[in-house]
Structure formats: C-alpha cells, structure tokens
Design a protein around this motif. Sequence first.
Motif, mmCIF file in Angstrom:
data_model
loop_
_atom_site.group_PDB
_atom_site.id
_atom_site.type_symbol
_atom_site.label_atom_id
_atom_site.label_comp_id
_atom_site.label_asym_id
_atom_site.label_seq_id
_atom_site.Cartn_x
_atom_site.Cartn_y
_atom_site.Cartn_z
ATOM 1 N N GLN A 81 11.743 18.918 4.452
ATOM 2 C CA GLN A 81 12.495 18.103 3.397
ATOM 3 C C GLN A 81 12.287 16.589 3.739
ATOM 4 N N ASP A 82 12.078 16.284 4.755
ATOM 5 C CA ASP A 82 11.603 14.911 5.292
ATOM 6 C C ASP A 82 10.555 14.821 6.131
ATOM 7 N N ILE A 83 9.536 13.867 6.261
ATOM 8 C CA ILE A 83 8.528 13.584 7.147
ATOM 9 C C ILE A 83 8.359 11.994 7.317
ATOM 10 N N GLU A 84 7.907 11.686 8.829
ATOM 11 C CA GLU A 84 7.737 10.311 8.958
ATOM 12 C C GLU A 84 6.878 10.273 10.283
ATOM 13 N N TRP A 85 5.997 9.208 10.311
ATOM 14 C CA TRP A 85 5.156 9.050 11.512
ATOM 15 C C TRP A 85 6.341 7.960 12.393
ATOM 16 N N SER A 86 5.816 8.189 13.680
ATOM 17 C CA SER A 86 6.536 7.307 14.651
ATOM 18 C C SER A 86 5.919 6.056 14.457
ATOM 19 N N LEU A 298 -4.430 11.019 -3.672
ATOM 20 C CA LEU A 298 -4.604 12.614 -3.478
ATOM 21 C C LEU A 298 -4.114 13.285 -4.669
ATOM 22 N N GLY A 299 -4.937 14.419 -5.159
ATOM 23 C CA GLY A 299 -4.901 14.731 -6.343
ATOM 24 C C GLY A 299 -3.729 15.523 -6.339
ATOM 25 N N LYS A 300 -2.902 16.340 -5.324
ATOM 26 C CA LYS A 300 -2.063 17.304 -5.217
ATOM 27 C C LYS A 300 -1.397 17.403 -3.692
ATOM 28 N N SER A 301 -0.073 17.533 -3.634
ATOM 29 C CA SER A 301 0.608 17.604 -2.195
ATOM 30 C C SER A 301 1.809 18.516 -2.597
ATOM 31 N N GLY A 302 2.616 18.829 -1.557
ATOM 32 C CA GLY A 302 3.679 19.604 -1.704
ATOM 33 C C GLY A 302 4.902 18.703 -2.025
ATOM 34 N N GLY A 303 4.819 17.425 -2.367
ATOM 35 C CA GLY A 303 6.054 16.940 -2.674
ATOM 36 C C GLY A 303 6.483 15.480 -1.658
ATOM 37 N N LEU A 304 5.850 15.455 -0.429
ATOM 38 C CA LEU A 304 5.970 14.673 0.416
ATOM 39 C C LEU A 304 4.785 13.918 1.003
ATOM 40 N N ALA A 305 4.737 12.758 1.061
ATOM 41 C CA ALA A 305 3.557 11.894 1.607
ATOM 42 C C ALA A 305 3.694 10.383 2.439
ATOM 43 N N VAL A 306 3.345 10.323 3.442
ATOM 44 C CA VAL A 306 3.514 9.009 4.072
ATOM 45 C C VAL A 306 2.179 8.478 4.922
ATOM 46 N N LEU A 307 2.025 7.241 4.959
ATOM 47 C CA LEU A 307 0.794 6.767 5.620
ATOM 48 C C LEU A 307 1.222 6.483 6.998
ATOM 49 N N SER A 308 0.063 6.530 7.875
ATOM 50 C CA SER A 308 0.269 6.233 9.367
ATOM 51 C C SER A 308 0.716 4.867 9.495
ATOM 52 N N PRO A 309 1.182 4.299 10.422
ATOM 53 C CA PRO A 309 1.082 2.844 10.799
ATOM 54 C C PRO A 309 -0.124 1.907 10.532
ATOM 55 N N ASP A 310 -1.284 2.585 11.025
ATOM 56 C CA ASP A 310 -2.571 1.942 10.850
ATOM 57 C C ASP A 310 -3.167 2.100 9.495
ATOM 58 N N GLY A 311 -2.636 2.917 8.641
ATOM 59 C CA GLY A 311 -3.229 2.878 7.257
ATOM 60 C C GLY A 311 -4.346 3.889 7.158
#
Length: 320
Positions: A81-86, A298-311
């Motif tokens: 349901q949720d994802i995040e980088w430190s 990105l062509g396809k994901s499962g609905g959640l996506a986040v970039l890392s702090p360094d990009g």
Amino acid sequence: MCRKINRSSYIILRILEFCLFASFSQVPCMKTRLGQPCSIGLIIHIKICGMKKCFGKFVMASILFGFPWAAYPQETRVVFQDIEWSPTGDFIAFSAIKVKPDWSDYSKDGWRIYTYNPKTNVLASLCNACVYFSILTDGHQIVYDKVNESGKDIYIMDMLTGTGQRVLANKGKNAGPSWSPDGSHFVFYSDEGGNEELFTFGLKSGEKKQITKRTDGKSYNPVWSPFSNQIVYYLEKGDNKDQIYLTDMDGSFQRNLTNDDHHNIFPSWTPDGRVIYVRDKGEVMIMNVDGTNKERILGKSGGLAVLSPDGKKLLFVADD
C-alpha cells in the motif's frame, strides 16, 4: 533480463512477488499487479540495472509474517500500500498485508509497516495496523496512520526506540500523513467533514487547518515537498481519470498538473524538485512542478513508484 527504461542511468530497485514451495524453491509466478500478488508467499527481489550490467539478488523475507511460508494457504496474497526511501537511501520502508483474494480474512492488525536494508538483508516490522507513513529527514521519526475500530488515527514513532505516540485522533479517518521539511507540521487527508479533504497539523500549536475544499472529488495521498511549502496530491473524481494537483500549506491555490484524460495517482517528489507519479495501468511518469515536460521513465509498474534521494534508483512494486 532487466527491463529497459528510457533513461539507462537510472538504477532500478524492485519489490517483486514470487510463489514459493515449502522447500523455498522458486516456481513460476502468476502475473501480478498491485493488489493481485502471488498465491503462497513473498520474497524481496532486488534487481540493479545499469548501462552495462544487470544482476539480481534474492533475499528471503521469511520473518515477514512470523510463520513458515508453507503455512500459507494457496489463495493467500500480499498487498502493498505504501513505499518510501529513507532520507539517506540506506533502507526502504513499505506497508503490506496478507489476505485472501476476497479479503474475507481481513483484520486491521494485518497491516504492517516494515523497513528493509538491502546491504544487511535485515527486514524489520515497525508496527501493526499501520498503513500510510512518512519518514522525517532525520531518518528516525516516522509519522503514520493506524487503523482503529472507527477509522484511523495518526501517530509519531521514534524508530530508534520503537516508542510511538498518538498525536491526532477524532471520529472518522485521518490518513496518509506526510512530513513538512522541518518536521514542524504534517499534511494528511481526513473525512471528518463527510468528504476526503487535505489538512495540515502543527505539532507545537496543535492547530489543524483544512487546505482543500473540493466539490468535484476526494483528495488523497498528499506528499509535502522536501524543499518548500508545496504539496502534491491526487483528486479522485469517480470517472477513472484521477488528476495530480499542487497546492501549498495554506491551500492558497489548487493547480491541476496533469490536466489530461489519463488516470493519474500516487504522486511524490524527485530530488530535483519534479513530480513522479503513476499513470493508467502502471506507467511511471515524471513532470515539472508546473505540469510541463511529462516523460515516461518506466513502461509498467504495479502502481507505486518513488525515486531514491540521489535520484539514481527507482523503487517500485512490480507486476511481473
């Protein structure tokens, strides 16, 4: 093979789901999407793709739900349901629940927030009955919502000590909190007025301020910019054409950034101040904060996506 994306300089860190036998041998998995994962168990699959090399590493997360994978009934699935980088990029955090496809065995305590360190292969559970969260820039304080009998309350926890404290409670649902850059406020959405709207909450003042008053839809999943007082969120209109909006901590404006006929959800910020979001059936998109220069990464994901702090890394829930 690693999936090619438009920018080969991006490294991909992927959470994938795979079916497991009791012997923990890998078997082919059914095609998955967010909310439609594999039927037996879960491992975390980290695949790092660069311009000239691609390699994979499998890490079994057998402590994820506290009992052997063989005990999973065939119809069990895991929903993210949720994802995040430190803030430092040293670990990732995500929320998940194990349920039957029809959710007939659902329990609020099934939701859990986890942290995972790819370098040490350490997976840890932070709390039960918790869904959406945000990690402060100090890397220690986490604000999250917790399911109760009547809705959701918002808590803050020191991840070093594991001590949590409820900071916001009222009838209904208070969910999806996101820290301000200095940790003095957080933004969240609430249905206390009958419709899901965005509010800010000041930790010192205890002041709660409504910053959206929508008549055309429900406001969800706000994310505070790490650089300013701006906030992105998505508006659910009920027509399967949700839009990404921009506002500020005072709610002084509401600007449609996507402004199209696509279905756009789950926005977040990139390290260079742009907005990343998921479109339609899982396309990962990036755009400028004024809505210009939309680009698919990105062509396809499962609905959640986040970039890392360094990009340089993209964390996403995969559907294959």
